[in-house]
Design an enzyme around this catalytic site. Structure first.
Site, PDB file in Angstrom:
ATOM      1  N   THR A   1     -37.462 -62.532   6.158  1.00  0.00           N
ATOM      2  CA  THR A   1     -37.263 -63.448   5.042  1.00  0.00           C
ATOM      3  C   THR A   1     -37.861 -64.788   5.436  1.00  0.00           C
ATOM      4  OG1 THR A   1     -35.013 -63.944   5.851  1.00  0.00           O
ATOM      5  CG2 THR A   1     -35.206 -62.364   4.045  1.00  0.00           C
ATOM      6  N   ARG A   2     -38.322 -65.530   4.440  1.00  0.00           N
ATOM      7  CA  ARG A   2     -39.048 -66.763   4.743  1.00  0.00           C
ATOM      8  C   ARG A   2     -38.953 -67.728   3.566  1.00  0.00           C
ATOM      9  NH1 ARG A   2     -42.031 -62.514   3.670  1.00  0.00           N
ATOM     10  NH2 ARG A   2     -43.342 -62.533   1.803  1.00  0.00           N
TER      11      ARG A   2
ATOM     12  N   HIS B   1     -30.478 -48.085   1.027  1.00  0.00           N
ATOM     13  CA  HIS B   1     -30.790 -48.477  -0.345  1.00  0.00           C
ATOM     14  C   HIS B   1     -29.587 -49.136  -1.023  1.00  0.00           C
ATOM     15  CE1 HIS B   1     -34.813 -46.994  -0.624  1.00  0.00           C
ATOM     16  NE2 HIS B   1     -34.497 -45.720  -0.459  1.00  0.00           N
TER      17      HIS B   1
ATOM     18  N   GLY C   1     -50.766 -68.877  14.039  1.00  0.00           N
ATOM     19  CA  GLY C   1     -49.491 -68.438  14.591  1.00  0.00           C
ATOM     20  C   GLY C   1     -49.643 -67.901  15.999  1.00  0.00           C
ATOM     21  N   ASN C   2     -48.512 -67.576  16.609  1.00  0.00           N
ATOM     22  CA  ASN C   2     -48.505 -67.047  17.965  1.00  0.00           C
ATOM     23  C   ASN C   2     -48.923 -65.582  17.937  1.00  0.00           C
ATOM     24  OD1 ASN C   2     -46.803 -65.538  20.221  1.00  0.00           O
ATOM     25  ND2 ASN C   2     -47.198 -67.617  20.938  1.00  0.00           N
TER      26      ASN C   2
ATOM     27  N   SER D   1     -38.462 -62.707  11.361  1.00  0.00           N
ATOM     28  CA  SER D   1     -39.156 -61.426  11.251  1.00  0.00           C
ATOM     29  C   SER D   1     -38.651 -60.503  12.344  1.00  0.00           C
ATOM     30  CB  SER D   1     -40.665 -61.617  11.382  1.00  0.00           C
ATOM     31  OG  SER D   1     -41.347 -60.383  11.307  1.00  0.00           O
TER      32      SER D   1
ATOM     33  N   HIS E   1     -38.108 -50.522  17.142  1.00  0.00           N
ATOM     34  CA  HIS E   1     -38.572 -49.172  17.447  1.00  0.00           C
ATOM     35  C   HIS E   1     -37.573 -48.545  18.420  1.00  0.00           C
ATOM     36  CE1 HIS E   1     -42.421 -49.881  15.477  1.00  0.00           C
ATOM     37  NE2 HIS E   1     -42.523 -51.018  16.146  1.00  0.00           N
TER      38      HIS E   1
ATOM     39  N   HIS F   1     -37.746 -52.642   9.611  1.00  0.00           N
ATOM     40  CA  HIS F   1     -38.440 -53.932   9.514  1.00  0.00           C
ATOM     41  C   HIS F   1     -37.674 -54.804   8.533  1.00  0.00           C
ATOM     42  CE1 HIS F   1     -41.213 -56.300   6.839  1.00  0.00           C
ATOM     43  NE2 HIS F   1     -41.454 -56.883   7.993  1.00  0.00           N
TER      44      HIS F   1
END
Length: 303
Positions: free
Chosen positions: A134-135, A169, A287-288, A117, A121, A131
């Protein structure tokens, strides 16, 4: 898009597939971190007299008996005011109230999930925020999900006709068109629908792609096809976003531009805390917290 009913059952070599996915996400993390540090080194415009930023990595483990952990890689520099590139591989059991929301977890709460992830900025308002994630998730079923989206912070650049928008895109479209298991038009529309602030009736950025619950049949390539597509999403991002940064990071900006940037960042905060599925998933699976909330921008204002 409504959550589909995914087939139950895992391949005999699921452990090898888990390991392959984990290694890919961690390798992509290292590639992106090196690329972003090179951008820090290459700045020649405003703030080039400052020291280039470097990532600081911090490993973490899940607490209270939950399994797995991850690595936070954070950088504050002269190009990126704040950027986090994080990987995690976690496993355990979903809480009772969360099981019914996850494919394959209603009757067996055990899960495994690995992914990358990223949220960036930039300092310069001419450089859009971005942003990407993928998982791979495994319950009694398995699937991939993720996507990438671009958020120009200046209204004059936040159009579909802008060259940055078109470049982004196109990169995502090519990643999809090269894989029969991917549906670019659907993923683009899904992104527009997902990254939308309903309480403001406005999009967060100019879009990109978003996909979830990708579980292809063996006849269409199965896990291997889904993994190949997911890798190409990561590769497309790692190629296109540095190009966009380099084309903008030496441009001058005004105080009015900075003010608009900070207000637009406020929309990021609103979306992540109200709607973001990954934030909710991470917080509800132990999660953290520091890693999950590191996506929030460092300085924000509301008008």
């Amino acid at each position: 898009m409504e959550r589909p009913e995914l087939p139950i059952g895992l391949p005999d070599d699921i452990e090898e597939k888990k390991e392959a996915a984990r290694k890919w996400f961690e390798g992509l993390r290292d590639t992106i971190c090196a690329s972003f540090e090179a951008l820090e080194d290459g700045l020649e415009g405003p703030l080039s007299d400052q020291e280039p930023g470097r990532f600081v990595a911090k490993d973490w483990s899940r607490e209270n008996g939950a399994g797995g952990g991850g690595r936070m890689s954070m950088m504050e520099g002269r190009v990126f005011e704040k950027v986090g590139v994080h990987t995690s591989t976690v496993y355990g059991e979903f809480s009772p109230e969360f099981r019914a929301q996850i494919p394959g977890a209603k009757d067996d709460p055990r899960f495994w999930a690995s992914g990358i992830s990223l949220i960036a900025h930039p300092v310069n308002p001419n450089v859009p925020a971005v942003h990407m994630n993928t998982r791979m998730v495994v319950t009694t079923s398995r699937w991939f999900g993720g996507g990438a989206d671009l958020t120009p912070v200046l209204s004059r650049r936040r159009t579909q006709e802008d060259e940055d928008s078109q470049l982004f895109h196109k990169a995502m479209e090519i990643a999809c068109r090269n894989h029969a298991v991917a549906d670019y038009d659907a993923y683009k529309a899904w992104c527009d629908d997902y990254f939308f602030l309903k309480h403001r009736n406005e999009p967060r950025g100019i879009g990109g792609i978003f996909y979830d619950w990708l579980h292809s049949s063996d006849e269409t390539g199965g896990w291997n096809a889904d993994f190949a597509f997911t890798r190409d999403v990561g590769r497309a991002f790692a190629m296109v976003y540095p190009k966009i940064v380099r084309s903008n990071f030496n441009k001058l900006w005004t105080e009015a531009d900075r003010d608009e940037q900070l207000i637009r960042r406020g929309r990021y905060v609103e979306f992540n805390l109200l709607y973001d599925r990954g934030t909710i998933f991470g917080l509800k699976t132990g999660g953290n917290v520091e890693s999950i909330l590191s996506s929030l921008p460092p300085v924000v204002r509301w008008p």
